[in-house]
Design a protein around this motif. Sequence first.
Motif, PDB file in Angstrom:
ATOM      1  N   PRO A  93       0.841  -1.208   0.000  1.00  0.00           N
ATOM      2  CA  PRO A  93       0.000   0.000   0.000  1.00  0.00           C
ATOM      3  C   PRO A  93       0.875   1.257   0.000  1.00  0.00           C
ATOM      4  O   PRO A  93       1.845   1.334   0.766  1.00  0.00           O
ATOM      5  N   VAL A  94       0.569   2.198  -0.874  1.00  0.00           N
ATOM      6  CA  VAL A  94       1.371   3.421  -0.936  1.00  0.00           C
ATOM      7  C   VAL A  94       1.058   4.299   0.275  1.00  0.00           C
ATOM      8  O   VAL A  94      -0.072   4.301   0.784  1.00  0.00           O
ATOM      9  N   ASP A  95       2.045   5.020   0.741  1.00  0.00           N
ATOM     10  CA  ASP A  95       1.898   5.895   1.906  1.00  0.00           C
ATOM     11  C   ASP A  95       1.786   7.330   1.409  1.00  0.00           C
ATOM     12  O   ASP A  95       2.793   7.982   1.112  1.00  0.00           O
ATOM     13  N   THR A  96       0.559   7.838   1.300  1.00  0.00           N
ATOM     14  CA  THR A  96       0.368   9.187   0.772  1.00  0.00           C
ATOM     15  C   THR A  96       0.841  10.262   1.739  1.00  0.00           C
ATOM     16  O   THR A  96       1.022  11.411   1.335  1.00  0.00           O
ATOM     17  N   ALA A  97       1.048   9.915   3.021  1.00  0.00           N
ATOM     18  CA  ALA A  97       1.618  10.883   3.963  1.00  0.00           C
ATOM     19  C   ALA A  97       3.058  11.211   3.602  1.00  0.00           C
ATOM     20  O   ALA A  97       3.590  12.255   3.994  1.00  0.00           O
ATOM     21  N   GLU A  98       3.697  10.329   2.824  1.00  0.00           N
ATOM     22  CA  GLU A  98       5.075  10.547   2.388  1.00  0.00           C
ATOM     23  C   GLU A  98       5.133  11.152   0.987  1.00  0.00           C
ATOM     24  O   GLU A  98       6.190  11.179   0.357  1.00  0.00           O
ATOM     25  N   VAL A 105      -3.716  21.701  -0.820  1.00  0.00           N
ATOM     26  CA  VAL A 105      -4.556  22.773  -0.295  1.00  0.00           C
ATOM     27  C   VAL A 105      -5.583  22.189   0.666  1.00  0.00           C
ATOM     28  O   VAL A 105      -5.955  21.018   0.572  1.00  0.00           O
ATOM     29  N   SER A 106      -6.024  23.050   1.585  1.00  0.00           N
ATOM     30  CA  SER A 106      -7.065  22.682   2.533  1.00  0.00           C
ATOM     31  C   SER A 106      -8.067  23.819   2.609  1.00  0.00           C
ATOM     32  O   SER A 106      -7.688  24.998   2.680  1.00  0.00           O
ATOM     33  N   ALA A 107      -9.349  23.470   2.580  1.00  0.00           N
ATOM     34  CA  ALA A 107     -10.410  24.464   2.712  1.00  0.00           C
ATOM     35  C   ALA A 107     -10.916  24.559   4.148  1.00  0.00           C
ATOM     36  O   ALA A 107     -11.834  25.329   4.420  1.00  0.00           O
ATOM     37  N   THR A 108     -10.317  23.791   5.061  1.00  0.00           N
ATOM     38  CA  THR A 108     -10.795  23.768   6.447  1.00  0.00           C
ATOM     39  C   THR A 108      -9.858  24.499   7.405  1.00  0.00           C
ATOM     40  O   THR A 108     -10.303  24.998   8.440  1.00  0.00           O
ATOM     41  N   PHE A 109      -8.570  24.547   7.092  1.00  0.00           N
ATOM     42  CA  PHE A 109      -7.610  25.237   7.943  1.00  0.00           C
ATOM     43  C   PHE A 109      -6.765  26.163   7.076  1.00  0.00           C
ATOM     44  O   PHE A 109      -6.208  25.739   6.056  1.00  0.00           O
ATOM     45  N   LYS A 110      -6.649  27.418   7.496  1.00  0.00           N
ATOM     46  CA  LYS A 110      -5.844  28.373   6.732  1.00  0.00           C
ATOM     47  C   LYS A 110      -4.357  28.071   6.881  1.00  0.00           C
ATOM     48  O   LYS A 110      -3.612  28.036   5.900  1.00  0.00           O
ATOM     49  N   PRO A 147       8.939  20.161  -6.406  1.00  0.00           N
ATOM     50  CA  PRO A 147       8.057  19.404  -5.512  1.00  0.00           C
ATOM     51  C   PRO A 147       8.656  19.309  -4.115  1.00  0.00           C
ATOM     52  O   PRO A 147       9.877  19.228  -3.956  1.00  0.00           O
ATOM     53  N   ARG A 148       7.798  19.336  -3.121  1.00  0.00           N
ATOM     54  CA  ARG A 148       8.259  19.268  -1.744  1.00  0.00           C
ATOM     55  C   ARG A 148       8.591  17.836  -1.392  1.00  0.00           C
ATOM     56  O   ARG A 148       7.724  16.972  -1.390  1.00  0.00           O
ATOM     57  N   ASP A 149       9.851  17.610  -1.107  1.00  0.00           N
ATOM     58  CA  ASP A 149      10.291  16.260  -0.783  1.00  0.00           C
ATOM     59  C   ASP A 149       9.976  15.882   0.657  1.00  0.00           C
ATOM     60  O   ASP A 149       9.804  14.706   0.966  1.00  0.00           O
ATOM     61  N   GLU A 150       9.907  16.899   1.538  1.00  0.00           N
ATOM     62  CA  GLU A 150       9.642  16.566   2.928  1.00  0.00           C
ATOM     63  C   GLU A 150       8.171  16.178   3.089  1.00  0.00           C
ATOM     64  O   GLU A 150       7.291  16.813   2.516  1.00  0.00           O
ATOM     65  N   PRO A 151       7.900  15.115   3.841  1.00  0.00           N
ATOM     66  CA  PRO A 151       6.508  14.693   4.029  1.00  0.00           C
ATOM     67  C   PRO A 151       5.717  15.722   4.827  1.00  0.00           C
ATOM     68  O   PRO A 151       6.261  16.410   5.698  1.00  0.00           O
ATOM     69  N   VAL A 152       4.463  15.865   4.490  1.00  0.00           N
ATOM     70  CA  VAL A 152       3.579  16.778   5.215  1.00  0.00           C
ATOM     71  C   VAL A 152       2.403  15.961   5.759  1.00  0.00           C
ATOM     72  O   VAL A 152       1.868  15.094   5.071  1.00  0.00           O
ATOM     73  N   PRO A 153       1.997  16.215   6.997  1.00  0.00           N
ATOM     74  CA  PRO A 153       0.939  15.403   7.606  1.00  0.00           C
ATOM     75  C   PRO A 153      -0.419  15.667   6.962  1.00  0.00           C
ATOM     76  O   PRO A 153      -0.662  16.745   6.412  1.00  0.00           O
ATOM     77  N   HIS A 154      -1.279  14.677   7.018  1.00  0.00           N
ATOM     78  CA  HIS A 154      -2.636  14.870   6.538  1.00  0.00           C
ATOM     79  C   HIS A 154      -3.385  15.821   7.471  1.00  0.00           C
ATOM     80  O   HIS A 154      -3.239  15.747   8.696  1.00  0.00           O
ATOM     81  N   VAL A 155      -4.180  16.688   6.885  1.00  0.00           N
ATOM     82  CA  VAL A 155      -4.913  17.685   7.670  1.00  0.00           C
ATOM     83  C   VAL A 155      -5.875  17.012   8.641  1.00  0.00           C
ATOM     84  O   VAL A 155      -6.072  17.483   9.764  1.00  0.00           O
ATOM     85  N   THR A 156      -6.472  15.899   8.232  1.00  0.00           N
ATOM     86  CA  THR A 156      -7.436  15.241   9.125  1.00  0.00           C
ATOM     87  C   THR A 156      -6.773  14.710  10.390  1.00  0.00           C
ATOM     88  O   THR A 156      -7.465  14.427  11.371  1.00  0.00           O
ATOM     89  N   SER A 157      -5.434  14.601  10.374  1.00  0.00           N
ATOM     90  CA  SER A 157      -4.753  14.144  11.589  1.00  0.00           C
ATOM     91  C   SER A 157      -4.895  15.167  12.706  1.00  0.00           C
ATOM     92  O   SER A 157      -4.837  14.815  13.889  1.00  0.00           O
TER      93      SER A 157
END
Length: 362
Positions: A93-98, A105-110, A147-157
């Motif tokens: 399974p691919v790890d989309t967090a990586e 973009v997120s429409a829930t948090f600025k 492209p950003r190589d550093e992983p970014v956390p999912h907003v829902t976390s």
Amino acid sequence: MYVAVKGGERAIDNAHAWLAEERRGDPSVAELSVAQIREQLRLAVNRVMAEGSLHDPDLAALAIKQARGDLIEAIFLIRAYRTTLPRFGHAQPVDTAEMACDRRVSATFKDVPGGQVLGPTFDYTHRLLDFKLMAEGGVPEAETAAPRDEPVPHVTSFLNREGLIQSEPEGDEVPPDLTRAPLELPADRALRLQALARGDEGFLLSLAYSTQRGYGNSHAFVGELRIGTVAVEMEIPELGLAVGIGEIGLTECETVNKFAGSRVEPPQFTRGYGLVFGQSERKALSMALVDRALRSKELGVEVSGSPAHDEEFVLSHCDNIQATGFLEHIKLPHYVDFQSEMELVRKMRAEIAACRAKEAAE
């Protein structure tokens, strides 16, 4: 029932020759190459790969060229070719967090860790024809971010930290494979998501739109939309470990929906999910909205009877290849069928005329 037509084979050969001529177009205009389609019609290539269930940009571009730009025909070609390929194994399974994100973009948090990354998008264009493109000039100079190589956390976390969003169970059960076994209803979520990922973008868009117009019982926010590349790993039994075999581009969308709770669940947010090959924002977002609509029963939400809530309706009609085959088969000869129905109509008309004549005589 179909019947043979004398001379049909010759007519079909001539139709194929004419099709090839029409595909080529004016010989005085340079022929479009597969590489040009792959690089400059990338969104079309991404759609063909996603709905064709085969990640290969070169083959998708070839299918588009062969199909004269008819994307559903191109998807058909890719699916048919896919059935001829051997399967050597299964990827992890691919790890989309990586994911190395081109857009996020997120429409829930600025303000989110990693920041909002607009990336390449039509969202902020004026939708005016750019006649400079007719001059076939070079690419305008612009500052292009890597492209950003550093992983970014999912907003829902972030919502998970407060327990405000329903947790997703992580099971070890291997999901069924829709490409190797027919769809069975009722379907679990893993099978539904497979069907939606292969489903027609236009069909899913219409269903998603219907949920926003009131034919659904939820209002969605885009928790996060991210586009980028992820590593694909495959476990090698001889080595006893997983090794990287390449990278693929993905679009992932998570929607956040308010949930009033039930007898066993407290008020919280729930998710809709979409994941497709390449950059395909409209498809991923539509998929997430429809996924959430199909989860209504399992969440104990009152179902309004709208089409997007009907699992059988959605999953049985979202596949454009099945739909195309059934629709277009009526163009083929049905001479015997029609003759029998014409005889039946004549008989019915004769019986009615006889009854009326009898009534008039009385």
